[in-house]
Design an enzyme around this catalytic site. Structure first.
Site, PDB file in Angstrom:
ATOM      1  N   GLU A 110      -4.623 -11.715  11.781  1.00 31.06           N
ATOM      2  CA  GLU A 110      -5.529 -11.262  10.726  1.00 31.06           C
ATOM      3  C   GLU A 110      -4.808 -11.120   9.389  1.00 31.06           C
ATOM      4  O   GLU A 110      -3.700 -10.602   9.322  1.00 31.06           O
ATOM      5  CB  GLU A 110      -6.117  -9.904  11.111  1.00 31.06           C
ATOM      6  CG  GLU A 110      -6.708  -9.937  12.502  1.00 31.06           C
ATOM      7  CD  GLU A 110      -8.045  -9.254  12.598  1.00 31.06           C
ATOM      8  OE1 GLU A 110      -8.441  -8.580  11.623  1.00 31.06           O
ATOM      9  OE2 GLU A 110      -8.689  -9.410  13.634  1.00 31.06           O
ATOM     10  N   CYS A 147      -2.871  -8.931   2.227  1.00 28.86           N
ATOM     11  CA  CYS A 147      -2.290  -8.084   3.268  1.00 28.86           C
ATOM     12  C   CYS A 147      -1.931  -8.984   4.456  1.00 28.86           C
ATOM     13  O   CYS A 147      -2.790  -9.666   4.997  1.00 28.86           O
ATOM     14  CB  CYS A 147      -3.283  -6.998   3.672  1.00 28.86           C
ATOM     15  SG  CYS A 147      -2.638  -5.912   4.942  1.00 28.86           S
ATOM     16  N   CYS A 154       0.376  -4.752  18.188  1.00 27.39           N
ATOM     17  CA  CYS A 154       1.478  -3.880  17.764  1.00 27.39           C
ATOM     18  C   CYS A 154       1.863  -2.956  18.913  1.00 27.39           C
ATOM     19  O   CYS A 154       1.015  -2.505  19.670  1.00 27.39           O
ATOM     20  CB  CYS A 154       1.055  -3.050  16.556  1.00 27.39           C
ATOM     21  SG  CYS A 154       2.413  -2.073  15.874  1.00 27.39           S
ATOM     22  N   CYS A 158       0.316   3.922  17.012  1.00 27.25           N
ATOM     23  CA  CYS A 158      -0.170   5.013  16.169  1.00 27.25           C
ATOM     24  C   CYS A 158      -1.600   5.330  16.629  1.00 27.25           C
ATOM     25  O   CYS A 158      -2.416   4.418  16.789  1.00 27.25           O
ATOM     26  CB  CYS A 158      -0.157   4.605  14.701  1.00 27.25           C
ATOM     27  SG  CYS A 158       1.484   4.110  14.140  1.00 27.25           S
ATOM     28  N   GLU A 206       4.349  -4.243  13.315  1.00 23.93           N
ATOM     29  CA  GLU A 206       5.423  -3.476  12.655  1.00 23.93           C
ATOM     30  C   GLU A 206       6.481  -4.498  12.221  1.00 23.93           C
ATOM     31  O   GLU A 206       7.197  -5.063  13.064  1.00 23.93           O
ATOM     32  CB  GLU A 206       5.987  -2.454  13.657  1.00 23.93           C
ATOM     33  CG  GLU A 206       7.335  -1.865  13.332  1.00 23.93           C
ATOM     34  CD  GLU A 206       7.446  -1.218  11.953  1.00 23.93           C
ATOM     35  OE1 GLU A 206       8.055  -1.863  11.071  1.00 23.93           O
ATOM     36  OE2 GLU A 206       6.945  -0.098  11.760  1.00 23.93           O
ATOM     37  N   SER A 235       5.655  -2.118   4.695  1.00 22.18           N
ATOM     38  CA  SER A 235       5.450  -0.766   5.217  1.00 22.18           C
ATOM     39  C   SER A 235       5.985  -0.697   6.641  1.00 22.18           C
ATOM     40  O   SER A 235       5.696  -1.562   7.463  1.00 22.18           O
ATOM     41  CB  SER A 235       3.951  -0.455   5.208  1.00 22.18           C
ATOM     42  OG  SER A 235       3.742   0.803   5.800  1.00 22.18           O
ATOM     43  N   SER A 258       5.247   4.673   6.392  1.00 21.53           N
ATOM     44  CA  SER A 258       3.969   5.163   6.889  1.00 21.53           C
ATOM     45  C   SER A 258       4.228   6.557   7.467  1.00 21.53           C
ATOM     46  O   SER A 258       4.625   6.704   8.608  1.00 21.53           O
ATOM     47  CB  SER A 258       3.480   4.173   7.954  1.00 21.53           C
ATOM     48  OG  SER A 258       2.216   4.526   8.386  1.00 21.53           O
ATOM     49  N   ASN A 336      -9.885   5.328   7.981  1.00 19.90           N
ATOM     50  CA  ASN A 336     -10.997   4.392   8.147  1.00 19.90           C
ATOM     51  C   ASN A 336     -11.465   4.401   9.599  1.00 19.90           C
ATOM     52  O   ASN A 336     -10.668   4.165  10.492  1.00 19.90           O
ATOM     53  CB  ASN A 336     -10.545   2.976   7.766  1.00 19.90           C
ATOM     54  CG  ASN A 336     -10.238   2.872   6.288  1.00 19.90           C
ATOM     55  OD1 ASN A 336     -11.067   3.198   5.442  1.00 19.90           O
ATOM     56  ND2 ASN A 336      -9.026   2.461   5.967  1.00 19.90           N
ATOM     57  N   CYS A 379      -7.253  -0.411   5.980  1.00 23.22           N
ATOM     58  CA  CYS A 379      -6.008  -0.010   6.633  1.00 23.22           C
ATOM     59  C   CYS A 379      -6.278   0.518   8.035  1.00 23.22           C
ATOM     60  O   CYS A 379      -7.163   1.342   8.233  1.00 23.22           O
ATOM     61  CB  CYS A 379      -5.318   1.080   5.836  1.00 23.22           C
ATOM     62  SG  CYS A 379      -4.735   0.508   4.256  1.00 23.22           S
TER      63      CYS A 379
HETATM   64  S1  SF4 Z   1      -0.405   1.666  11.935  1.00 27.18           S
HETATM   65 FE1  SF4 Z   1       0.939  -0.162  11.830  1.00 27.18          FE
HETATM   66  S2  SF4 Z   1       2.733   0.410  13.060  1.00 27.18           S
HETATM   67 FE2  SF4 Z   1       1.099   1.858  13.627  1.00 27.18          FE
HETATM   68  S3  SF4 Z   1       0.097   0.904  15.404  1.00 27.18           S
HETATM   69 FE3  SF4 Z   1      -1.045   0.245  13.581  1.00 27.18          FE
HETATM   70  S4  SF4 Z   1      -0.128  -1.744  13.049  1.00 27.18           S
HETATM   71 FE4  SF4 Z   1       1.308  -0.695  14.403  1.00 27.18          FE
END
Ligand code: SF4
Length: 398
Positions: A110, A147, A154, A158, A206, A235, A258, A336, A379
């Site tokens: 994406e 972006c 990932c 998070c 990441e 980031s 982040s 979001n 985001c």
């Molecule tokens: S915020 Fe970024 S580092 Fe954290 S899970 Fe989502 S994509 Fe991965």
């Protein structure tokens, strides 16, 4: 395995072999090595680089600075351009576009196009010097931010992020990372140098867990694609070994952390990576990054209702920024919403209060406008829902 299936190793070998014959992603020595069998003089390689990275050709036959015979020989040897292709577009009411872009194995990643900047809040460095670039008045946009994703899925997990739900599927190659930018620039007929293009490596994945490919892409983008490194921001969730390597780089984007929490206790609850590297570990590593003149490190802070958005949290963030001992700013993002993610959006009033509390205590704080929420482009919302994508052993991770 059913009788009709190929063993996974064979599939991977085939993918690697196929990728080796892709020219997009190679430059300099790599390109010279790949085409070593053709005895090309340097100027022929430079012509090819211009065709690949400035003209963004999609077929070797479009390299018109080369004689027809040479194009034919290279194509006959199995080489192809391999510019990543946009296979699906979602358009938001605010002009943001989210793309699914096909990688070397057909899996999609994406990428998001945000015309008129990345949420361009006042005082945001992305909006500085924001004159309309010469020659771009014919367009509906005067500047744009792309972006970019660094992995499919990932591994960081998070808790507020939709991408995390995918797990890690695989790392992208340098060509696939830079190729997202090339595909989007081509679609919008945008030209770095003439048009004001910012890149943020804040898409899926990441970047510091795919460090070599990510930095390979940065060199490609800053080199033959001519996008200044000062217009790029990466980031990280706080991968300390990655930050330490990043500190040694000669060519490097701006750095964003982040953060999303005022202390380790709150952060561990929403970002499990904190158990491995505490906020103090991250700050120590960032101190080693030699900042350019007037450069600030950005702390990204996603506000989650009732979790990290209280007055006392703001006061702790102020203290954290002070003890960071490097120039910093805070970007606030109201969370979001995403299906299956158990958080609530803070009210606009809470967001404004949080910002004011930071500002009153001397911390530069900006509120990032949400872009493309209606198309899941904002985001933490990037997740292609498909059952085809299955994790590949060995991809991603540290
Ligand atoms: S915020 Fe970024 S580092 Fe954290 S899970 Fe989502 S994509 Fe991965």
């Amino acid at each position: 395995m059913t009788s009709g299936e190929k063993p996974r190793t064979t599939l991977l070998d085939a993918r690697e072999a196929e990728a080796e014959r892709r020219l997009f992603g190679l430059w300099n020595e790599e390109l010279s090595q790949a085409l070593g069998g053709f005895g090309l003089l340097k100027y022929r390689l430079r012509q090819l680089e211009t065709a690949l990275y400035r003209q963004k050709v999609t077929d070797i036959q479009e390299v018109t600075t080369w004689p027809k015979e040479l194009r034919g020989k290279v194509a006959a040897a199995g080489f192809r351009v391999g510019l990543p292709e946009i296979v699906e577009t979602f358009r938001s009411v605010d002009g943001t576009e989210r793309y699914l872009i096909a990688g070397t194995d057909g899996q999609t990643v994406e990428t998001v196009w945000m015309p008129e900047g990345d949420g361009g809040e006042e005082g945001d460095s992305s909006a500085e010097d924001d004159e309309v670039a010469e020659g771009s008045s014919r367009k509906a946009w005067s500047r744009a931010t792309i972006c970019v994703s660094s992995q499919i899925g990932c591994a960081v997990n998070c808790q507020f992020c939709l991408t995390a739900k995918l797990g890690i599927i695989r790392n992208l190659t340098a060509g696939e990372i830079a190729g997202q930018v090339a595909a989007v620039l081509k679609k919008h007929e945008a030209e770095p140098g003439r048009d004001r293009i910012n890149l943020v490596f804040m898409g899926m994945g990441e970047p510091f867990l795919n460090y070599d490919a990510f930095m390979g892409a940065v060199r490609l983008l800053a080199g033959p694609m001519e996008i200044p490194e000062s217009r790029m921001t990466v980031s990280t969730s706080g991968i300390v070994p990655g930050i330490l390597r990043f500190a040694q780089e000669k060519v490097r984007p701006r750095l964003a952390i982040s953060l999303n929490a005022p202390n380790d206790a709150v952060r561990e609850g929403i970002m499990p990576v904190t158990r491995k590297w505490s906020i103090a570990d991250v700050l120590s590593a960032v101190r080693l990054v030699p900042l350019r003149q007037r450069e600030r490190v950005t702390f990204e802070y996603v506000l989650l209702d009732g979790v990290n958005d209280k007055e006392e949290h703001a006061d702790e963030v102020v203290k954290l920024v002070r003890r960071a001992q490097f120039p910093a700013r805070v970007n606030l993002i109201a969370w979001n919403p995403g299906p299956g993610v158990p958080f609530m959006m803070p009210s606009a009033e809470t967001v404004a209060d949080f910002q004011n509390r930071l500002r009153e205590q001397g911390v530069p704080a900006f509120v990032r406008k949400p872009r493309g929420r209606d198309i899941y482009a904002a985001c933490g919302q990037l997740k292609k829902t498909t059952s085809r994508q299955e994790p590949v052993a060995g991809a991603g991770g540290e």
